[in-house]
Design a protein around this motif. Structure first.
Motif, PDB file in Angstrom:
ATOM      1  N   LEU A  40      -6.285   1.770   7.211  1.00 51.34           N
ATOM      2  CA  LEU A  40      -6.127   2.674   5.904  1.00 51.34           C
ATOM      3  C   LEU A  40      -7.662   2.437   5.644  1.00 51.34           C
ATOM      4  O   LEU A  40      -8.122   1.531   4.787  1.00 51.34           O
ATOM      5  N   ARG A  41      -8.333   3.519   5.646  1.00 45.93           N
ATOM      6  CA  ARG A  41      -9.751   3.606   5.714  1.00 45.93           C
ATOM      7  C   ARG A  41      -9.980   3.163   4.249  1.00 45.93           C
ATOM      8  O   ARG A  41     -10.977   2.593   3.981  1.00 45.93           O
ATOM      9  N   CYS A  56      -0.454   0.840  -7.853  1.00 50.38           N
ATOM     10  CA  CYS A  56       0.823  -0.095  -7.661  1.00 50.38           C
ATOM     11  C   CYS A  56       1.179  -0.785  -9.101  1.00 50.38           C
ATOM     12  O   CYS A  56       2.151  -1.643  -8.985  1.00 50.38           O
ATOM     13  N   HIS A  57       0.353  -0.494 -10.013  1.00 49.15           N
ATOM     14  CA  HIS A  57       0.667  -1.336 -11.266  1.00 49.15           C
ATOM     15  C   HIS A  57       0.292  -2.842 -11.351  1.00 49.15           C
ATOM     16  O   HIS A  57       1.089  -3.523 -11.862  1.00 49.15           O
ATOM     17  N   VAL A  58      -0.428  -2.946 -10.478  1.00 46.15           N
ATOM     18  CA  VAL A  58      -0.772  -4.633 -10.303  1.00 46.15           C
ATOM     19  C   VAL A  58      -2.265  -4.923 -10.948  1.00 46.15           C
ATOM     20  O   VAL A  58      -3.370  -4.290 -10.526  1.00 46.15           O
ATOM     21  N   TRP A 171      -2.388  -9.542   6.106  1.00 43.05           N
ATOM     22  CA  TRP A 171      -2.870  -9.543   5.013  1.00 43.05           C
ATOM     23  C   TRP A 171      -3.892  -8.382   4.762  1.00 43.05           C
ATOM     24  O   TRP A 171      -4.364  -7.741   5.568  1.00 43.05           O
ATOM     25  N   PHE A 172      -4.162  -7.950   3.585  1.00 39.13           N
ATOM     26  CA  PHE A 172      -4.894  -6.489   3.299  1.00 39.13           C
ATOM     27  C   PHE A 172      -6.281  -6.652   3.926  1.00 39.13           C
ATOM     28  O   PHE A 172      -6.607  -7.638   3.983  1.00 39.13           O
ATOM     29  N   PRO A 173      -6.446  -5.454   4.627  1.00 37.96           N
ATOM     30  CA  PRO A 173      -5.883  -4.218   4.391  1.00 37.96           C
ATOM     31  C   PRO A 173      -5.163  -3.815   5.704  1.00 37.96           C
ATOM     32  O   PRO A 173      -5.018  -2.695   6.008  1.00 37.96           O
ATOM     33  N   PHE A 174      -4.532  -4.963   6.165  1.00 36.98           N
ATOM     34  CA  PHE A 174      -3.486  -4.528   7.385  1.00 36.98           C
ATOM     35  C   PHE A 174      -3.942  -3.734   8.508  1.00 36.98           C
ATOM     36  O   PHE A 174      -3.306  -2.788   8.772  1.00 36.98           O
ATOM     37  N   HIS A 240       4.106   0.713   7.483  1.00 38.17           N
ATOM     38  CA  HIS A 240       2.884   1.277   7.462  1.00 38.17           C
ATOM     39  C   HIS A 240       2.956   2.470   6.339  1.00 38.17           C
ATOM     40  O   HIS A 240       1.955   2.764   5.751  1.00 38.17           O
ATOM     41  N   ALA A 241       3.913   3.225   6.324  1.00 35.16           N
ATOM     42  CA  ALA A 241       4.175   4.343   5.367  1.00 35.16           C
ATOM     43  C   ALA A 241       3.866   3.798   3.916  1.00 35.16           C
ATOM     44  O   ALA A 241       3.398   4.536   3.122  1.00 35.16           O
ATOM     45  N   GLU A 242       4.752   2.758   3.782  1.00 36.86           N
ATOM     46  CA  GLU A 242       4.902   2.293   2.476  1.00 36.86           C
ATOM     47  C   GLU A 242       3.576   2.056   1.992  1.00 36.86           C
ATOM     48  O   GLU A 242       3.266   2.130   0.796  1.00 36.86           O
ATOM     49  N   LEU A 243       2.679   1.178   2.945  1.00 37.02           N
ATOM     50  CA  LEU A 243       1.516   0.677   2.482  1.00 37.02           C
ATOM     51  C   LEU A 243       0.628   1.976   2.235  1.00 37.02           C
ATOM     52  O   LEU A 243      -0.337   1.837   1.032  1.00 37.02           O
ATOM     53  N   GLY A 244       0.591   2.997   2.937  1.00 37.67           N
ATOM     54  CA  GLY A 244      -0.329   4.070   2.528  1.00 37.67           C
ATOM     55  C   GLY A 244       0.178   5.084   1.235  1.00 37.67           C
ATOM     56  O   GLY A 244      -0.687   5.782   0.855  1.00 37.67           O
ATOM     57  N   ARG A 245       1.432   4.930   0.953  1.00 40.13           N
ATOM     58  CA  ARG A 245       1.835   5.727  -0.017  1.00 40.13           C
ATOM     59  C   ARG A 245       1.086   5.689  -1.499  1.00 40.13           C
ATOM     60  O   ARG A 245       0.759   6.944  -2.007  1.00 40.13           O
ATOM     61  N   PRO A 246       0.889   4.628  -2.049  1.00 41.96           N
ATOM     62  CA  PRO A 246       0.000   4.636  -3.381  1.00 41.96           C
ATOM     63  C   PRO A 246      -1.009   5.493  -3.549  1.00 41.96           C
ATOM     64  O   PRO A 246      -1.355   6.121  -4.463  1.00 41.96           O
ATOM     65  N   LEU A 247      -1.833   5.674  -2.433  1.00 40.00           N
ATOM     66  CA  LEU A 247      -3.129   6.609  -2.319  1.00 40.00           C
ATOM     67  C   LEU A 247      -2.859   7.892  -1.549  1.00 40.00           C
ATOM     68  O   LEU A 247      -4.015   8.448  -1.237  1.00 40.00           O
ATOM     69  N   GLY A 248      -1.868   7.992  -1.038  1.00 36.40           N
ATOM     70  CA  GLY A 248      -1.422   8.845  -0.188  1.00 36.40           C
ATOM     71  C   GLY A 248      -2.258   9.183   1.237  1.00 36.40           C
ATOM     72  O   GLY A 248      -2.736  10.271   1.513  1.00 36.40           O
ATOM     73  N   GLN A 249      -2.498   7.988   1.780  1.00 37.10           N
ATOM     74  CA  GLN A 249      -3.045   8.074   2.976  1.00 37.10           C
ATOM     75  C   GLN A 249      -2.350   7.641   4.055  1.00 37.10           C
ATOM     76  O   GLN A 249      -1.170   6.929   4.018  1.00 37.10           O
TER      77      GLN A 249
END
Length: 353
Positions: A40-41, A56-58, A171-174, A240-249
């Motif tokens: 997730l670049r 993500c409101h974090v 762990w992030f960025p996975f 993988h899709a869930e992790l990319g969703r907040p920034l649409g990547q």
């Protein structure tokens, strides 16, 4: 007059084949080991990572709690996948343990011909995030730095590639890495094409139809890698899709490490053994720094800034001559007694940008 050979091979000088071609039964050029990386670049840029948390409101101060919860979901998904497939999961405490050999032994013992072989976990270094305070601004920020975290190795038996590993950073960025072997892939291609061969380790000492085998290797170069690798990403990393969703990547694929090998299959091991010392002598004596840099993508030696080396050493697979520039290398060695292999290894593809 010497008998001329009918063998021709792109990348092998005609002068070499004219002199030694009668001793060679086949020439095979293609992929050896490959490692593809999915990232997730945007999450490798601290400012973008902070924007991700905002989406993500974090709050940054709550990053650790948020990251731990996300990591727990990834771990739960991995263990659930192994359980549902009835496959073992093992923690490997030492980097000295070969995961590839472990997977191969399990696959052989359990007769695995398709699907998940095993799930391994290990604590390994990675690039990841921590929260750090800035004494000047009195604010906290995310910092990308070298850390250690758990990585999962999903080993699959793939119908096309054979044994494949998918490494998932927890762990992030996975980051995700997929490793496969082009020669194992070729073996399966030849099986389907009805070609016979003798394989030792990751090379072939005999093939029934060298031209057809080379055509299969050439076909590998036309692979739509995103289409091929995406199912492996989904199987090993369902979030993988869930992790990319907040920034649409989406995860972005690169070839992070590659090996490309040219194998010259000699008719008689004794003949290669007799010739090989003069090949090595020619390689160490004839090629200089400018040649090595040109081979490895540095067209202007006068502007090169980095480490350049040449060495000759005995390895388990044979006597190896290696030229290296900034970590990338080209080497030649005698493999399995009857194969002369020339291999280019790129571990820093960014050098070719």
């Amino acid at each position: 007059m010497k008998k001329q050979t009918s063998i021709s091979a792109p990348g092998v000088p005609d002068s070499f084949l004219a002199k030694f071609g009668r001793d060679v039964t086949a020439v095979l050029s293609g992929f050896d080991r490959l490692r593809f990386r999915a990232t997730l670049r945007m999450l490798f840029v601290p400012a973008k990572m902070e924007a991700y948390l905002s989406a993500c409101h974090v709050l940054i101060k709550n990053f650790k709690t948020f990251a731990e919860a996300t990591t727990a979901k990834i771990k739960a998904a991995a263990y659930a996948s192994a359980r549902s497939a009835g496959r073992p999961d093992r923690y490997l405490p030492s980097p000295e343990i070969s995961k590839e050999d472990q997977a191969r032994q399990i696959a052989r013992a359990d007769g695995i011909t398709d699907g998940l072989i095993a799930l391994f976990s290990a604590t390994e270094p990675c690039l990841s995030y921590s929260v750090r305070g800035d004494p000047k601004t009195k604010h906290i920020h995310l910092v990308l730095e070298t850390r250690k975290c758990t990585h999962f190795y999903h080993y699959f038996m793939h119908r096309d590639f054979g044994q494949v590993s998918v490494r998932v950073q927890t762990w992030f960025p996975f980051t995700v890495d997929v490793c496969l072997n082009g020669r194992e892939w070729l073996a399966r291609q030849m099986d389907r094409a009805g070609l016979t061969y003798e394989q030792r380790d990751n090379c072939f000492v005999r093939v029934s139809d060298p031209a057809r085998a080379q055509a299969l290797l050439d076909a590998q170069l036309q692979t739509d890698w995103v289409r091929v690798l995406q199912p492996l990403l989904e199987a090993a990393h369902p979030l993988h899709a869930e992790l990319g969703r907040p920034l649409g990547q989406n995860y972005y694929w690169t070839a992070s490490q590659t090996e490309y090998a040219t194998d010259l299959l000699f008719r008689a091991p004794a003949r290669l053994a007799a010739l090989y010392p003069q090949f090595v002598h020619h390689g160490i004596k004839t090629f200089g720094s400018r040649d090595v840099l040109r081979f490895l993508g540095h067209g202007a030696p006068s502007r090169f800034c980095g480490e350049l080396s040449s060495n000759l050493k005995h390895r388990p697979e044979g006597l190896c001559l290696r030229h290296r520039a900034n970590g990338n290398s080209i080497k030649v060695y005698d493999k399995e007694r009857s194969v002369l292999r020339v291999e280019t290894t790129l571990v820093h593809p960014e050098q070719f940008k």
